[in-house]
Structure formats: structure tokens, C-alpha cells
Design a protein around this motif. Structure first.
Motif, PDB file in Angstrom:
ATOM      1  N   LEU A  75       0.893  -1.228  -0.079  1.00  0.00           N
ATOM      2  CA  LEU A  75      -0.042   0.052  -0.054  1.00  0.00           C
ATOM      3  C   LEU A  75       0.834   1.204  -0.027  1.00  0.00           C
ATOM      4  O   LEU A  75       0.686   2.096  -0.782  1.00  0.00           O
ATOM      5  N   THR A  76       1.967   1.210   0.775  1.00  0.00           N
ATOM      6  CA  THR A  76       2.775   2.366   0.947  1.00  0.00           C
ATOM      7  C   THR A  76       3.422   2.651  -0.481  1.00  0.00           C
ATOM      8  O   THR A  76       3.556   3.584  -0.909  1.00  0.00           O
ATOM      9  N   ILE A  77       4.038   1.581  -1.106  1.00  0.00           N
ATOM     10  CA  ILE A  77       4.710   1.472  -2.374  1.00  0.00           C
ATOM     11  C   ILE A  77       3.825   2.271  -3.524  1.00  0.00           C
ATOM     12  O   ILE A  77       4.108   3.105  -4.381  1.00  0.00           O
ATOM     13  N   TYR A  78       2.262   1.684  -3.620  1.00  0.00           N
ATOM     14  CA  TYR A  78       1.241   1.958  -4.416  1.00  0.00           C
ATOM     15  C   TYR A  78       1.225   3.607  -4.206  1.00  0.00           C
ATOM     16  O   TYR A  78       1.045   4.416  -5.439  1.00  0.00           O
ATOM     17  N   ASN A  79       0.842   4.132  -3.206  1.00  0.00           N
ATOM     18  CA  ASN A  79       0.462   5.369  -2.572  1.00  0.00           C
ATOM     19  C   ASN A  79       1.666   6.428  -2.889  1.00  0.00           C
ATOM     20  O   ASN A  79       1.384   7.639  -3.541  1.00  0.00           O
TER      21      ASN A  79
END
Length: 193
Positions: free
Chosen positions: A63-67
Motif C-alpha cells: 500500500l505504501t509503494i502504491y501510494n
């Protein structure tokens, strides 16, 4: 949609991404062994919660990488969401110490497993948790400063993805805002100074 410059490789994004990768991979390095998931003295339900924690690390890291790296939406919101997701695993790990009967390290007495150095330290996870949180905080500050500069140099549209106002509208807005306030605005596109 944000400008392509918002997707470039920056120190802030790199730090947050490093923390995200640590969040996703670290629990498997620390727990996929005989002291945790393969510990014969642990009941299946304890192993279930350990596995759940490892999967949560992967989910939060992803989720971090995506955002952090997505190219659409509001760049500031993407940064806030990414930094929050990168911090959650480590903050909840630290908060677990406040629950009754918990310990950050296994008590090795009477067990056949070799805990080694964990026996001597109260919070062995601090070596990873605290640097990860610091990396997220520093990465957030660096990226936020970059976005603020980008916003102020290219206008609010560069940050939010909104269409840039026409020159005539900008002049009218400046006149209107100068009538309302004697001081220049303290924010640029919602990012305060």
C-alpha cells in the motif's frame, strides 16, 4: 492528474520506499524460523497471529509503494497515505508492548530453541522499528518540501491535478485576496509554510 515530475525518483520517496520494503520483508526474515512460525511450543492460534502479522507487513508495504509512486490524484494526499501506511506496522508493534502479558522477545529458559541475543534485550525490534519510523518521517518531510516547492513554482495545478486557472482569473483572484488580507497567504495549494 499530477505532472510527470511528481513521479521522479527523489530522496524522500526512496526513504519511504525503503521503510516499506523493510515492512514487507522484515517480518519474514525475523519470524520465518524456529523461534516463531516453526516453534513447536507455540499453539496453532499463536502461529496464526504471527502469520497474520507477517501478511499485514506485506499489505502495508505494498500500500505504501502504491501510494508513494502512483501518478494520479493529489500528490500531497498520496504522500500522507503512503507515509501513514509505512508507519502503521512499526507503531502497532511498539504499542503491543503496552498490552498485559506481552514481551518483545521470547523467554528462552526451558525451550529447546536458540534465541541467542534476544534473551539479553528488552526490545530487539527497536533496531529495525525506530530507524524505519525515522526514515518515514525524514522521507515525508523531504518529499513534502519538494511538493511545496513544486506547487509554488508551478502553481496549485501541479500538485492537485486541477486545471490551471486562466491568466485573467489569476489576476482577479490576486486582487480579491489582497482586498481580504494585508498579509500574503501562508499556504500554497494547501501545504502550509
Amino acid at each position: 492528474m499530477t505532472t510527470p515530475a511528481d513521479r521522479r525518483f527523489t530522496a524522500g520517496r526512496a526513504l519511504i520506499s525503503l521503510a516499506a520494503l523493510t515492512t514487507a520483508v522484515g517480518p519474514y526474515i525475523a519470524d520465518w524460523n524456529k523461534t516463531h512460525i516453526y516453534n513447536p511450543t507455540w499453539p496453532p492460534h499463536a502461529k496464526f497471529h504471527n502469520a497474520q502479522t507477517m501478511s499485514t507487513g506485506v499489505a502495508l508495504g505494498t500500500l505504501t509503494i502504491y501510494n508513494i509512486w502512483k501518478s494520479n490524484g493529489n500528490a500531497e494526499h498520496n504522500l500522507k497515505n503512503g507515509a501513514a501506511a509505512a508507519s502503521m506496522y512499526w507503531l502497532t508493534q511498539i504499542s503491543a508492548l503496552a498490552y498485559p502479558g506481552t514481551s518483545a522477545a521470547n523467554d528462552c529458559e526451558g525451550e529447546e530453541t536458540d534465541c541467542g541475543h534476544e534473551k539479553e534485550r528488552k526490545f530487539p525490534q527497536a533496531v529495525v522499528a525506530l530507524p524505519s519510523l525515522c526514515a518515514v518521517a525524514l522521507g515525508y518531510l523531504l518529499e513534502r518540501r519538494r511538493l511545496k516547492h513544486l506547487c509554488c513554482s508551478r502553481g496549485r495545478a501541479a500538485l492537485t491535478g486541477e486545471p490551471a486557472p486562466s491568466r485573467g482569473r489569476v489576476l482577479r483572484l490576486r486582487r480579491f485576496s489582497s482586498c481580504l488580507s494585508l498579509q500574503p497567504t501562508a499556504t500554497c495549494g494547501g501545504i502550509s509554510n
